[in-house]
Design an enzyme around this catalytic site. Sequence first.
Site, PDB file in Angstrom:
ATOM      1  N   TYR A 277      -2.661   1.550 -13.649  1.00  0.00           N
ATOM      2  CA  TYR A 277      -3.088   0.826 -14.857  1.00  0.00           C
ATOM      3  C   TYR A 277      -1.880   0.514 -15.743  1.00  0.00           C
ATOM      4  CZ  TYR A 277      -4.457   0.420 -19.733  1.00  0.00           C
ATOM      5  OH  TYR A 277      -4.543   0.017 -21.038  1.00  0.00           O
TER       6      TYR A 277
ATOM      7  N   ASN B 258     -14.242   8.786 -20.760  1.00  0.00           N
ATOM      8  CA  ASN B 258     -13.035   9.594 -20.557  1.00  0.00           C
ATOM      9  C   ASN B 258     -12.346   9.876 -21.876  1.00  0.00           C
ATOM     10  OD1 ASN B 258     -13.052   9.504 -17.659  1.00  0.00           O
ATOM     11  ND2 ASN B 258     -12.473   7.345 -17.830  1.00  0.00           N
TER      12      ASN B 258
ATOM     13  N   LYS C 127       0.199  -3.216 -16.909  1.00  0.00           N
ATOM     14  CA  LYS C 127       0.589  -3.658 -18.259  1.00  0.00           C
ATOM     15  C   LYS C 127       2.086  -3.975 -18.284  1.00  0.00           C
ATOM     16  CE  LYS C 127      -3.394  -3.396 -20.363  1.00  0.00           C
ATOM     17  NZ  LYS C 127      -4.087  -4.634 -20.793  1.00  0.00           N
TER      18      LYS C 127
ATOM     19  N   SER D 235      -0.332  -1.929 -24.281  1.00  0.00           N
ATOM     20  CA  SER D 235      -0.759  -0.562 -24.575  1.00  0.00           C
ATOM     21  C   SER D 235       0.461   0.321 -24.741  1.00  0.00           C
ATOM     22  CB  SER D 235      -1.595  -0.056 -23.397  1.00  0.00           C
ATOM     23  OG  SER D 235      -1.729   1.347 -23.439  1.00  0.00           O
TER      24      SER D 235
ATOM     25  N   GLY E 207      -1.526  14.744 -16.168  1.00  0.00           N
ATOM     26  CA  GLY E 207      -0.985  13.452 -16.604  1.00  0.00           C
ATOM     27  C   GLY E 207      -0.909  13.274 -18.108  1.00  0.00           C
TER      28      GLY E 207
ATOM     29  N   THR F 198       0.712   2.808 -23.342  1.00  0.00           N
ATOM     30  CA  THR F 198       0.913   3.360 -22.004  1.00  0.00           C
ATOM     31  C   THR F 198       2.226   2.850 -21.397  1.00  0.00           C
ATOM     32  OG1 THR F 198      -0.254   3.897 -19.963  1.00  0.00           O
ATOM     33  CG2 THR F 198      -0.315   1.596 -20.622  1.00  0.00           C
TER      34      THR F 198
HETATM   35  N1  UFG Z   1      -9.046  14.865 -24.741  1.00  0.00           N
HETATM   36  C1  UFG Z   1      -9.747  16.044 -24.718  1.00  0.00           C
HETATM   37  N2  UFG Z   1     -11.029  16.031 -24.232  1.00  0.00           N
HETATM   38  C2  UFG Z   1     -11.635  14.906 -23.771  1.00  0.00           C
HETATM   39  C3  UFG Z   1     -10.894  13.675 -23.793  1.00  0.00           C
HETATM   40  C4  UFG Z   1      -9.609  13.716 -24.277  1.00  0.00           C
HETATM   41  O1  UFG Z   1      -9.248  17.091 -25.129  1.00  0.00           O
HETATM   42  O2  UFG Z   1     -12.787  14.963 -23.328  1.00  0.00           O
HETATM   43  C5  UFG Z   1      -7.695  14.847 -25.317  1.00  0.00           C
HETATM   44  C6  UFG Z   1      -6.616  14.392 -24.378  1.00  0.00           C
HETATM   45  O3  UFG Z   1      -6.092  15.481 -23.655  1.00  0.00           O
HETATM   46  C7  UFG Z   1      -5.615  13.759 -25.338  1.00  0.00           C
HETATM   47  C8  UFG Z   1      -6.488  13.192 -26.448  1.00  0.00           C
HETATM   48  O4  UFG Z   1      -7.709  13.896 -26.361  1.00  0.00           O
HETATM   49  O5  UFG Z   1      -4.785  14.758 -25.905  1.00  0.00           O
HETATM   50  C9  UFG Z   1      -6.769  11.706 -26.323  1.00  0.00           C
HETATM   51  O6  UFG Z   1      -7.278  11.426 -25.029  1.00  0.00           O
HETATM   52  P1  UFG Z   1      -7.903   9.982 -24.665  1.00  0.00           P
HETATM   53  O7  UFG Z   1      -8.370  10.052 -23.251  1.00  0.00           O
HETATM   54  O8  UFG Z   1      -8.880   9.577 -25.698  1.00  0.00           O
HETATM   55  O9  UFG Z   1      -6.665   9.013 -24.836  1.00  0.00           O
HETATM   56  P2  UFG Z   1      -5.272   8.999 -24.042  1.00  0.00           P
HETATM   57  O10 UFG Z   1      -4.210   9.028 -25.100  1.00  0.00           O
HETATM   58  O11 UFG Z   1      -5.180   9.973 -22.968  1.00  0.00           O
HETATM   59  O12 UFG Z   1      -5.401   7.574 -23.328  1.00  0.00           O
HETATM   60  C10 UFG Z   1      -5.069   6.417 -23.992  1.00  0.00           C
HETATM   61  C11 UFG Z   1      -5.814   5.220 -23.427  1.00  0.00           C
HETATM   62  C12 UFG Z   1      -5.349   4.905 -22.033  1.00  0.00           C
HETATM   63  C13 UFG Z   1      -3.860   4.868 -21.972  1.00  0.00           C
HETATM   64  C14 UFG Z   1      -3.296   6.163 -22.465  1.00  0.00           C
HETATM   65  C15 UFG Z   1      -1.803   6.274 -22.400  1.00  0.00           C
HETATM   66  O13 UFG Z   1      -7.192   5.457 -23.398  1.00  0.00           O
HETATM   67  O14 UFG Z   1      -5.846   3.621 -21.688  1.00  0.00           O
HETATM   68  O15 UFG Z   1      -3.698   6.290 -23.846  1.00  0.00           O
HETATM   69  O16 UFG Z   1      -1.214   5.396 -23.286  1.00  0.00           O
HETATM   70  F1  UFG Z   1      -3.436   4.686 -20.693  1.00  0.00           F
END
Ligand code: UFG
Length: 354
Positions: free
Chosen positions: A155, A204, A159, A131, A300, A133
């Site tokens: 998590y 999420n 990885k 990932s 985060g 991540t």
């Molecule tokens: N976001 C919102 N509202 C929501 C959900 C997300 O505004 O309800 C925003 C977040 O702040 C972020 C973007 O949308 O800016 C994407 O968020 P996601 O949760 O979809 O994805 P992330 O990039 O945070 O997470 C992903 C993977 C994780 C991994 C992470 C870091 O889902 O498994 O990238 O690499 F850990």
Amino acid sequence: MTRGTVLLTGGAGYIGSHTAVELLGAGWDVVVVDDFSNSSPVALERVAQVATGPSAGHLRWHRLDIADTAGLTSVLADEAVDAVVHFAGLKAVGESVAQPLRYYTVNVAGSASLLRAMDATGVRRLVFSSSCTVYGDPERVPIDETAARGASNPYGRTKLVVEDMLMDLAAADDGWQLLALRYFNPVGAHASGRLGEDPEGIPNNLMPYIMQVAAGRHPFVRVFGDDYPTPDGTGIRDYIHVVDLALGHVAALESSDDLPGFTAVNLGTGRGSSVLEVIAAASRAVGRDVPYQVVERRPGDVAATWAEPALAEKLLGWRATRTLDEMAADHWRWQSRNPQGYAGEGAGPPTPPA
Ligand code: UFG
């Protein structure tokens, strides 16, 4: 004459099921092992229906936990497996903070169990689901594979540890071909509308949440902050269509003979989209505005990450081609036709195809 037999751990999951379709279509025989703890056998029935074609391979599956090294060893030997793609694992960041031991057990000890079974049976070709991540809070964007690694939650650390384990194995014995694919943000669904992401509980991640709002299950999307140093103030990510990601695995398997040792490759599009751009694309796909409200930043989160995807093109001959509008349209087709995910169908145990 097939291309060979590939074992997919976690092959009933979101990325695994889409990869199974593309591997079958490319002529691989596919053997799935899955404990169905966060996936449904119905997904595999649909994989078998969707993956058709004159040269399509055969699909078989086994209900098995990757902690069961002896069980994995038997499957690898009995099915004459040539290569493994390892998807099985836990992936919720928040849950990993609350339950770190569970994450280390399933993700790290589970990977060690799989590698022991592979070692015992002489199967030395592995593609691992890593990932972006592993880049933690990236020092620069776009992120290339030489960027420093780090993690800010358990998590992410699992990885990192599995990547380290693969590097150590490759250093100890040059017979291994070990590829870590570092996924950016997978979204979308199979164009048939039959396969897609089926998150447990309230999602999420952004795209599945948006789609549940569009389906009327939540009143609005919460946009986590609009004061980031980005053009519209919302977070930027590299969203990649899950079918492009799946095709990246096909390319990886077909290139791995030329890649001895350990290699890490980004799978992303090289293009970042903001939260508001994703909501706009989803609104176009749905045909009406998806409501949203700006709320506090989510702890985060980083402002912006996107991939430098050049290495994937160079080493694997692969690049992503599907647009954000296609991601949203395909995701919506899946969501609107399967409002209960896979739970709407076939509650009983699976019947493996003959
Ligand atoms: N976001 C919102 N509202 C929501 C959900 C997300 O505004 O309800 C925003 C977040 O702040 C972020 C973007 O949308 O800016 C994407 O968020 P996601 O949760 O979809 O994805 P992330 O990039 O945070 O997470 C992903 C993977 C994780 C991994 C992470 C870091 O889902 O498994 O990238 O690499 F850990």
